[in-house]
Design a protein around this motif. Structure first.
Motif, PDB file in Angstrom:
ATOM      1  N   THR A   1      38.635  16.809  39.911  1.00  0.00           N
ATOM      2  CA  THR A   1      39.864  16.497  40.640  1.00  0.00           C
ATOM      3  C   THR A   1      40.485  15.253  40.028  1.00  0.00           C
ATOM      4  N   VAL A   2      41.701  15.393  39.550  1.00  0.00           N
ATOM      5  CA  VAL A   2      42.439  14.277  38.958  1.00  0.00           C
ATOM      6  C   VAL A   2      43.528  13.870  39.935  1.00  0.00           C
ATOM      7  N   PHE A   3      43.549  12.606  40.312  1.00  0.00           N
ATOM      8  CA  PHE A   3      44.522  12.123  41.298  1.00  0.00           C
ATOM      9  C   PHE A   3      45.736  11.504  40.618  1.00  0.00           C
ATOM     10  N   LEU A   4      46.887  11.755  41.214  1.00  0.00           N
ATOM     11  CA  LEU A   4      48.147  11.160  40.779  1.00  0.00           C
ATOM     12  C   LEU A   4      48.670  10.281  41.898  1.00  0.00           C
TER      13      LEU A   4
ATOM     14  N   ASP B   1      62.917   6.066  42.026  1.00  0.00           N
ATOM     15  CA  ASP B   1      62.372   5.049  42.930  1.00  0.00           C
ATOM     16  C   ASP B   1      60.857   5.103  43.002  1.00  0.00           C
ATOM     17  N   LEU B   2      60.225   5.903  42.142  1.00  0.00           N
ATOM     18  CA  LEU B   2      58.773   6.060  42.189  1.00  0.00           C
ATOM     19  C   LEU B   2      58.135   5.662  40.855  1.00  0.00           C
ATOM     20  N   ARG B   3      57.012   4.959  40.951  1.00  0.00           N
ATOM     21  CA  ARG B   3      56.183   4.688  39.773  1.00  0.00           C
ATOM     22  C   ARG B   3      55.017   5.668  39.825  1.00  0.00           C
ATOM     23  N   ILE B   4      55.030   6.629  38.914  1.00  0.00           N
ATOM     24  CA  ILE B   4      54.055   7.723  38.937  1.00  0.00           C
ATOM     25  C   ILE B   4      53.023   7.511  37.839  1.00  0.00           C
ATOM     26  N   ALA B   5      51.756   7.706  38.181  1.00  0.00           N
ATOM     27  CA  ALA B   5      50.688   7.479  37.205  1.00  0.00           C
ATOM     28  C   ALA B   5      49.488   8.346  37.545  1.00  0.00           C
ATOM     29  N   VAL B   6      48.630   8.541  36.537  1.00  0.00           N
ATOM     30  CA  VAL B   6      47.333   9.173  36.762  1.00  0.00           C
ATOM     31  C   VAL B   6      46.372   8.080  37.217  1.00  0.00           C
TER      32      VAL B   6
ATOM     33  N   ASP C   1      50.698  14.632  27.120  1.00  0.00           N
ATOM     34  CA  ASP C   1      51.149  13.886  28.291  1.00  0.00           C
ATOM     35  C   ASP C   1      51.326  14.872  29.437  1.00  0.00           C
ATOM     36  N   ILE C   2      51.735  14.352  30.552  1.00  0.00           N
ATOM     37  CA  ILE C   2      51.923  15.169  31.738  1.00  0.00           C
ATOM     38  C   ILE C   2      53.265  14.804  32.370  1.00  0.00           C
ATOM     39  N   GLN C   3      54.051  15.804  32.685  1.00  0.00           N
ATOM     40  CA  GLN C   3      55.351  15.592  33.315  1.00  0.00           C
ATOM     41  C   GLN C   3      55.239  15.955  34.797  1.00  0.00           C
ATOM     42  N   ILE C   4      55.602  15.014  35.636  1.00  0.00           N
ATOM     43  CA  ILE C   4      55.454  15.186  37.086  1.00  0.00           C
ATOM     44  C   ILE C   4      56.827  15.086  37.733  1.00  0.00           C
ATOM     45  N   THR C   5      57.156  16.081  38.530  1.00  0.00           N
ATOM     46  CA  THR C   5      58.427  16.108  39.256  1.00  0.00           C
ATOM     47  C   THR C   5      58.134  16.010  40.747  1.00  0.00           C
ATOM     48  N   PRO C   6      58.561  14.950  41.425  1.00  0.00           N
ATOM     49  CA  PRO C   6      58.328  14.839  42.865  1.00  0.00           C
ATOM     50  C   PRO C   6      58.959  16.005  43.632  1.00  0.00           C
ATOM     51  N   PRO C   7      58.479  16.290  44.826  1.00  0.00           N
ATOM     52  CA  PRO C   7      59.030  17.397  45.609  1.00  0.00           C
ATOM     53  C   PRO C   7      60.539  17.284  45.794  1.00  0.00           C
TER      54      PRO C   7
END
Length: 197
Positions: free
Chosen positions: A77-80, A58-63, A156-162
């Motif tokens: 500082t890089v924001f996501l 349910d999330l659109r994740i981006a740098v 690339d970067i893999q992001i896992t929400p909490p």
């Protein structure tokens, strides 16, 4: 029959009958579907919210590249961003997982799981449909003078929400990073969602 004996016998029988009719108060029952609230500190470990947890799907994740461009060779500082694409509000609480994959063959490190900025306390972030929450990565961007043996170049970067187990993979838009994994005081780490550096 002795009158005194009869009277004593009647008194004993009466006392026995009264004792047999006595009642014991039963403990108060807990209504069905109601659980007792624990009083330990662990019961307040995480805030409670009417909105459910945000799920990766349910999330659109981006740098976020809309702000100031980080400068190579400096602490940056890089924001996501995590945008809620569902039709109902949801909450994020805690640190995201951030995993990087290296493409520089001169550095004998294939993967990098960023540590947490544990000096920052998590906060609950509720996001309505269409709204976004942000988190940040503190890092050191490499420049042309960086040693190739310590240069980590993410593909690339893999992001896992909490509290999620599914990751979202997004493109890493910047240069390589100075690898400091395993350092006692690393300069690369991730902040909790909704907490600014």
């Amino acid at each position: 029959m002795n009158v005194r004996f009869v009277a004593a016998l009647c008194s004993a029988v009466t006392a026995g009958l009264l004792a047999g009719c006595s009642t014991t108060e039963s403990p108060t029952a807990t209504p069905a579907g109601t659980a007792a609230v624990p009083t330990s500190d662990s019961a307040q470990a995480a805030p409670q919210s009417a909105a459910g947890r945000c799920h990766t799907a349910d999330l659109r994740i981006a740098v976020d590249t809309t702000g100031q461009t980080p400068k190579p060779g400096q602490q940056a500082t890089v924001f996501l961003t995590m945008e809620n694409t569902s039709k109902q509000a949801c909450t994020l609480y805690g640190y995201p997982g951030v995993h990087l994959t290296n493409t520089n063959k001169q550095l004998d490190v294939a993967d990098w799981d960023l540590p947490r900025a544990t000096y920052k306390d998590p906060v609950e972030k509720k996001i309505a449909p269409g709204e976004s929450a942000s988190t940040a990565i503190n890092c050191i961007l490499a420049d042309e003078k960086s040693n190739q043996s310590t240069l980590f170049v993410p593909r690339d970067i893999q992001i896992t929400p909490p509290d999620e187990t599914t990751s979202a993979t997004v493109r890493w838009p910047y240069a390589g990073l100075s690898y400091d994994g395993g350092a006692t005081h690393p300069g690369t780490y991730v902040f909790p969602v909704g907490v600014t550096p």
